[in-house]
Scaffold this motif. Structure first.
Motif, mmCIF file in Angstrom:
data_model
loop_
_atom_site.group_PDB
_atom_site.id
_atom_site.type_symbol
_atom_site.label_atom_id
_atom_site.label_comp_id
_atom_site.label_asym_id
_atom_site.label_seq_id
_atom_site.Cartn_x
_atom_site.Cartn_y
_atom_site.Cartn_z
ATOM 1 N N GLN A 148 0.849 -1.308 0.026
ATOM 2 C CA GLN A 148 -0.131 0.125 -0.022
ATOM 3 C C GLN A 148 0.677 1.373 0.016
ATOM 4 N N SER A 149 1.944 1.110 0.478
ATOM 5 C CA SER A 149 2.810 2.330 0.659
ATOM 6 C C SER A 149 4.055 2.518 -0.569
ATOM 7 N N ALA A 150 3.979 3.326 -1.277
ATOM 8 C CA ALA A 150 4.952 3.280 -2.467
ATOM 9 C C ALA A 150 6.742 3.713 -1.789
ATOM 10 N N VAL A 151 6.337 4.529 -0.767
ATOM 11 C CA VAL A 151 7.948 4.998 -0.190
ATOM 12 C C VAL A 151 8.440 3.798 0.573
ATOM 13 N N ALA A 152 7.577 2.929 1.451
ATOM 14 C CA ALA A 152 7.748 1.642 2.074
ATOM 15 C C ALA A 152 8.400 0.513 1.039
ATOM 16 N N ALA A 153 7.732 0.446 -0.075
ATOM 17 C CA ALA A 153 7.939 -0.439 -1.088
ATOM 18 C C ALA A 153 9.272 -0.319 -1.632
ATOM 19 N N PHE A 154 9.730 0.906 -1.944
ATOM 20 C CA PHE A 154 10.956 1.407 -2.531
ATOM 21 C C PHE A 154 12.010 1.180 -1.701
ATOM 22 N N THR A 155 11.722 1.901 -0.444
ATOM 23 C CA THR A 155 12.804 1.623 0.663
ATOM 24 C C THR A 155 13.224 0.048 0.822
ATOM 25 N N VAL A 156 12.250 -0.725 0.875
ATOM 26 C CA VAL A 156 12.544 -2.157 1.124
ATOM 27 C C VAL A 156 13.321 -2.779 -0.114
ATOM 28 N N THR A 157 13.021 -2.494 -1.193
ATOM 29 C CA THR A 157 13.887 -3.022 -2.498
ATOM 30 C C THR A 157 15.346 -2.581 -2.529
ATOM 31 N N VAL A 158 15.290 -1.444 -1.787
ATOM 32 C CA VAL A 158 16.718 -0.580 -1.847
ATOM 33 C C VAL A 158 17.613 -1.613 -0.604
ATOM 34 N N ILE A 159 17.016 -1.969 0.560
ATOM 35 C CA ILE A 159 17.267 -2.385 1.712
ATOM 36 C C ILE A 159 17.769 -4.030 1.109
ATOM 37 N N MET A 160 16.890 -4.574 0.383
ATOM 38 C CA MET A 160 16.953 -5.826 -0.049
ATOM 39 C C MET A 160 18.291 -6.062 -0.867
ATOM 40 N N ASP A 161 18.312 -5.102 -1.834
ATOM 41 C CA ASP A 161 19.576 -5.136 -2.824
ATOM 42 C C ASP A 161 20.701 -4.798 -1.835
ATOM 43 N N ILE A 162 20.796 -3.795 -0.832
ATOM 44 C CA ILE A 162 21.916 -3.934 -0.167
ATOM 45 C C ILE A 162 22.370 -5.099 0.622
ATOM 46 N N TRP A 163 21.474 -5.680 1.071
ATOM 47 C CA TRP A 163 21.351 -6.968 1.912
ATOM 48 C C TRP A 163 22.119 -8.064 0.996
ATOM 49 N N HIS A 164 21.668 -8.114 -0.267
ATOM 50 C CA HIS A 164 22.138 -9.096 -1.267
ATOM 51 C C HIS A 164 23.390 -8.963 -1.728
ATOM 52 N N TRP A 165 23.785 -7.667 -1.726
ATOM 53 C CA TRP A 165 25.034 -7.331 -2.520
ATOM 54 C C TRP A 165 26.309 -6.616 -1.851
ATOM 55 N N THR A 166 26.049 -6.140 -0.843
ATOM 56 C CA THR A 166 27.049 -5.680 -0.055
ATOM 57 C C THR A 166 28.230 -6.569 0.269
#
Length: 291
Positions: A148-166
């Motif tokens: 439901q939240s565009a900001v939350a969805a965008f933020t979670v995708t960024v955090i997921m990418d950081i978790w995966h590739w850091t």
């Protein structure tokens, strides 16, 4: 002459593989991008339409919106991964209890397929069963709902990418830091230089080539992110996480618009090359020229 022939003979498998899986597919995609083609239509033949697909994407608001949020996503993800990766690389160069266990756990996301990463984060962020919404609600009273939240969805995708590739950035920087000569650092300490001075004037210039190579790899990966975001948010809510890879997927598979999807792919490749070239010219080329 004999050694030259032997060299070409040894290189021939690489050249064949590069041609089959790199050059030929690119030429084919470039050819398709100048056609209107739906292979599942009643008339599945290609129709040459000159540069109509490229003209169309210039005026396509959905493509432009996808490009904008993709560049925003790439900026936040890659910058965060570089900062965190450097901090973790420095930490892992020191000895501390449980270092081997921490290093193994930290590296585990790298061996996971993107679609698995998306599935795991989907489970963790589902409001009714996910641990992340539960913790956020318990600790901060915040109800996380990426549907439901565009900001939350965008933020979670960024955090997921950081978790995966850091971890990839961490391993690359560990290799670069270990190979640095000790003389400049010892001389700087004798001269009374502080930690920030040593970082900006010695460490950063010496690891710059490795850092730039890591940025290139992460830029290329982040610009073509599809699987994990598609699995986590499906590109929504609305078009808030419809990154350029997801946009191409939507054009090619559900809409079977292969010509237009190919044109977008070529433009994304061009943009990736331009961004990498600008980074190289800005950070490496002046030093090579002075050297």
């Amino acid at each position: 002459m004999h050694s030259q022939k032997l060299g070409w003979l040894l290189l021939s498998p690489t050249i064949v593989i590069l041609g089959l899986f790199g050059i030929f597919p690119f030429i084919y995609v470039l050819w398709v991008s100048f056609h209107s083609w739906n292979p599942f239509a009643a008339n599945p033949g290609m129709v040459f339409n000159w540069a109509e697909n490229y003209r169309r994407l210039v005026f396509d608001p959905q493509f432009l919106a996808s490009l904008g949020i993709t560049l925003t996503f790439v900026f936040f993800a890659v910058v965060s991964e570089l900062v965190l990766g450097y901090i973790l690389a420095q930490a892992l160069l020191k000895d501390f209890p449980g270092k081997a266990v921490f290093r193994t756990i930290h590296t585990l996301p790298l061996i996971m397929a993107p679609i698995i990463v998306g599935s795991v984060w989907k489970l963790m962020t589902t409001p009714s069963i996910g641990i992340i919404p539960y913790l956020l609600r318990s600790w901060f009273g915040y109800d996380l709902n990426i549907g439901q939240s565009a900001v939350a969805a965008f933020t979670v995708t960024v955090i997921m990418d950081i978790w995966h590739w850091t971890p990839l950035v961490t391993l690359s920087l560990i290799a670069a830091l270990v190979s640095l000569p000790s003389d400049p650092f010892e001389q700087a300490q004798i001269d009374g230089a502080g930690k920030s001075q040593i970082f900006w004037h010695i460490t950063l210039p010496l690891i710059r080539p490795a850092l730039l190579a890591t940025v290139f790899i992460r830029l290329m990966d982040a610009l073509r992110t599809v699987d994990e975001v598609l699995m986590l948010t499906g590109g929504g809510p609305g078009s808030s996480t419809r990154y350029i890879g997801v946009h191409i997927f939507r054009e090619v598979f559900p809409k079977t618009n292969y010509g237009y999807g190919s044109a977008i792919s070529v433009i994304v490749l061009y943009l990736t090359i331009v961004v990498c070239w600008l980074l190289y010219v800005g950070l490496i080329a002046p030093r090579v020229k002075r050297g």
